[in-house]
Design a protein around this motif. Structure first.
Motif, PDB file in Angstrom:
ATOM      1  N   LEU A  28      47.367  34.456  36.719  1.00  0.00           N
ATOM      2  CA  LEU A  28      47.888  34.287  38.082  1.00  0.00           C
ATOM      3  C   LEU A  28      49.406  34.153  38.081  1.00  0.00           C
ATOM      4  O   LEU A  28      50.089  34.699  38.955  1.00  0.00           O
ATOM      5  N   ALA A  29      49.938  33.424  37.101  1.00  0.00           N
ATOM      6  CA  ALA A  29      51.387  33.257  37.009  1.00  0.00           C
ATOM      7  C   ALA A  29      52.066  34.601  36.789  1.00  0.00           C
ATOM      8  O   ALA A  29      53.080  34.916  37.431  1.00  0.00           O
ATOM      9  N   ALA A  30      51.505  35.416  35.883  1.00  0.00           N
ATOM     10  CA  ALA A  30      52.073  36.745  35.618  1.00  0.00           C
ATOM     11  C   ALA A  30      52.021  37.613  36.874  1.00  0.00           C
ATOM     12  O   ALA A  30      52.980  38.345  37.169  1.00  0.00           O
ATOM     13  N   LEU A  31      50.926  37.509  37.616  1.00  0.00           N
ATOM     14  CA  LEU A  31      50.772  38.297  38.838  1.00  0.00           C
ATOM     15  C   LEU A  31      51.813  37.901  39.881  1.00  0.00           C
ATOM     16  O   LEU A  31      52.476  38.760  40.486  1.00  0.00           O
ATOM     17  N   VAL A  32      51.996  36.610  40.083  1.00  0.00           N
ATOM     18  CA  VAL A  32      52.980  36.119  41.057  1.00  0.00           C
ATOM     19  C   VAL A  32      54.393  36.509  40.632  1.00  0.00           C
ATOM     20  O   VAL A  32      55.195  37.003  41.442  1.00  0.00           O
ATOM     21  N   ILE A  35      55.000  40.284  41.169  1.00  0.00           N
ATOM     22  CA  ILE A  35      55.199  40.657  42.578  1.00  0.00           C
ATOM     23  C   ILE A  35      56.596  40.242  43.044  1.00  0.00           C
ATOM     24  O   ILE A  35      57.278  40.997  43.755  1.00  0.00           O
ATOM     25  N   ILE A  36      57.039  39.050  42.630  1.00  0.00           N
ATOM     26  CA  ILE A  36      58.391  38.610  42.998  1.00  0.00           C
ATOM     27  C   ILE A  36      59.436  39.531  42.388  1.00  0.00           C
ATOM     28  O   ILE A  36      60.403  39.932  43.044  1.00  0.00           O
ATOM     29  N   GLU A  53      55.835  50.928  52.080  1.00  0.00           N
ATOM     30  CA  GLU A  53      56.152  51.210  50.683  1.00  0.00           C
ATOM     31  C   GLU A  53      56.218  49.932  49.838  1.00  0.00           C
ATOM     32  O   GLU A  53      55.871  49.946  48.654  1.00  0.00           O
ATOM     33  N   SER A  54      56.618  48.825  50.462  1.00  0.00           N
ATOM     34  CA  SER A  54      56.672  47.558  49.730  1.00  0.00           C
ATOM     35  C   SER A  54      55.267  47.066  49.415  1.00  0.00           C
ATOM     36  O   SER A  54      54.978  46.637  48.292  1.00  0.00           O
ATOM     37  N   ILE A  55      54.389  47.126  50.394  1.00  0.00           N
ATOM     38  CA  ILE A  55      53.007  46.673  50.180  1.00  0.00           C
ATOM     39  C   ILE A  55      52.326  47.512  49.100  1.00  0.00           C
ATOM     40  O   ILE A  55      51.639  46.981  48.220  1.00  0.00           O
ATOM     41  N   ILE A  56      52.535  48.822  49.147  1.00  0.00           N
ATOM     42  CA  ILE A  56      51.969  49.701  48.115  1.00  0.00           C
ATOM     43  C   ILE A  56      52.554  49.350  46.745  1.00  0.00           C
ATOM     44  O   ILE A  56      51.840  49.351  45.723  1.00  0.00           O
ATOM     45  N   SER A  57      53.834  49.039  46.697  1.00  0.00           N
ATOM     46  CA  SER A  57      54.476  48.666  45.429  1.00  0.00           C
ATOM     47  C   SER A  57      53.895  47.371  44.874  1.00  0.00           C
ATOM     48  O   SER A  57      53.684  47.245  43.654  1.00  0.00           O
ATOM     49  N   TYR A  58      53.622  46.405  45.752  1.00  0.00           N
ATOM     50  CA  TYR A  58      52.995  45.154  45.297  1.00  0.00           C
ATOM     51  C   TYR A  58      51.608  45.418  44.714  1.00  0.00           C
ATOM     52  O   TYR A  58      51.229  44.847  43.692  1.00  0.00           O
ATOM     53  N   LEU A  59      50.861  46.289  45.399  1.00  0.00           N
ATOM     54  CA  LEU A  59      49.515  46.615  44.911  1.00  0.00           C
ATOM     55  C   LEU A  59      49.585  47.364  43.581  1.00  0.00           C
ATOM     56  O   LEU A  59      48.806  47.104  42.656  1.00  0.00           O
ATOM     57  N   GLY A  60      50.543  48.279  43.475  1.00  0.00           N
ATOM     58  CA  GLY A  60      50.695  49.052  42.250  1.00  0.00           C
ATOM     59  C   GLY A  60      51.080  48.193  41.063  1.00  0.00           C
ATOM     60  O   GLY A  60      50.506  48.331  39.974  1.00  0.00           O
ATOM     61  N   VAL A  61      52.030  47.303  41.261  1.00  0.00           N
ATOM     62  CA  VAL A  61      52.451  46.437  40.150  1.00  0.00           C
ATOM     63  C   VAL A  61      51.346  45.454  39.795  1.00  0.00           C
ATOM     64  O   VAL A  61      51.156  45.102  38.624  1.00  0.00           O
ATOM     65  N   SER A  62      50.571  45.037  40.795  1.00  0.00           N
ATOM     66  CA  SER A  62      49.443  44.129  40.536  1.00  0.00           C
ATOM     67  C   SER A  62      48.383  44.801  39.678  1.00  0.00           C
ATOM     68  O   SER A  62      47.835  44.196  38.755  1.00  0.00           O
ATOM     69  N   VAL A  63      48.101  46.075  39.976  1.00  0.00           N
ATOM     70  CA  VAL A  63      47.118  46.827  39.193  1.00  0.00           C
ATOM     71  C   VAL A  63      47.560  46.950  37.736  1.00  0.00           C
ATOM     72  O   VAL A  63      46.749  46.902  36.810  1.00  0.00           O
ATOM     73  N   MET A  64      48.863  47.086  37.524  1.00  0.00           N
ATOM     74  CA  MET A  64      49.371  47.186  36.155  1.00  0.00           C
ATOM     75  C   MET A  64      49.277  45.863  35.408  1.00  0.00           C
ATOM     76  O   MET A  64      49.155  45.842  34.186  1.00  0.00           O
TER      77      MET A  64
END
Length: 262
Positions: A28-32, A35-36, A53-64
């Motif tokens: 969870l820490a890595a995810l937060v 995203i930041i 585009e920001s929301i998609i970027s958050y989802l994309g980085v979260s998936v990684m």
């Protein structure tokens, strides 16, 4: 200086227990943090943090970032990279629907940002899952290299390392910072070994990772200079943003995987 010290103490009080607990806490820490960090890239790009585009970027980085176990609920033919491709495809489609107000260049920056940030924090979770010693080894390399480069650079620095990107860094500080990391981290691994590495292997790997960490710092400095900002963010008073604090680690951890440690 006082503000920097206070921020560092508070951050360590929060960060160290999370590292010790590991598991879901580290994930969870890595995810937060990821995203930041992604939001800091978006701000440098002057994108609204609640835009499509920001929301998609958050989802994309979260998936990684997220662990493989979190993806186990999906059908077997849908993996991490396929999901990531879907988010990149959505960004590409936005170039059409926005009539090129959101451009192909924008897609490139955000895609690279998702990979850069996402893989770095993904391997952070993998390192902690392997052992506390592994993630501490990576952290110690970065911390000792940075501290050594700063202290020795101030004392002995004469020749600039990359004056157009980071004018305060010197070759003397860089070399002596890496030497400090090699010595101290080798001693650390003698008492707390990883993968039964030999002394020679430890020295070579630590030197490689120390240099990699310095490149990580310089890459983020180049990014900030390109966008003409002093810090990547303001979330850590006196220290800047998440990218400012984790820039070296975002490169060190993937290379730690490349050399077969995680």
């Amino acid at each position: 200086m006082r503000q920097r010290v206070i921020t560092a103490v508070v951050a360590l009080i929060i960060f160290i227990p999370i590292l010790i607990l590991g598991g879901i806490w580290t994930d969870l820490a890595a995810l937060v943090l990821g995203i930041i960090a992604m939001s800091e890239i978006l701000v440098m790009k002057k994108k609204l943090l609640i835009s499509f585009e920001s929301i998609i970027s958050y989802l994309g980085v979260s998936v990684m970032i997220i662990p493989n176990a979190w993806l186990s609920i999906l059908p077997s033919y849908i993996d991490r990279m396929f999901l990531f491709y879907i988010f990149v495809l959505l960004l590409l489609l936005l170039t059409v629907f926005s009539r090129n107000k959101f451009t192909f260049d924008d897609v490139g920056v955000l895609t690279l940002g998702m990979i850069y940030v996402g893989l770095g924090f993904h391997y952070f979770t993998l390192a902690r899952d392997l052992s506390l010693t592994t993630v501490l080894y990576a952290l110690f390399i970065v911390w000792v290299t940075d501290s050594g480069a700063y202290l020795f650079g101030r004392a002995f620095g004469r020749h600039k390392l990359a004056p157009h990107i980071s004018p305060n860094k010197t070759w003397e500080g860089s070399v002596l910072g890496s030497l400090s990391a090699v010595i101290l981290c080798t001693i650390f691994l003698i008492f707390y070994p990883i993968n039964s590495m030999s002394i020679v292997t430890i020295i070579i790997v630590t030197a490689l990772l120390s240099v990699t960490g310095q490149f990580g710092d310089l890459i983020e400095s180049a990014l900030k200079r390109y966008y003409d900002v002093k810090d990547s963010g303001k979330i850590l008073p006196g220290h800047g943003g998440i990218l400012d604090r984790f820039d070296s680690l975002l490169l060190v951890l993937p290379i730690l995987h490349l050399v077969g440690i995680i």
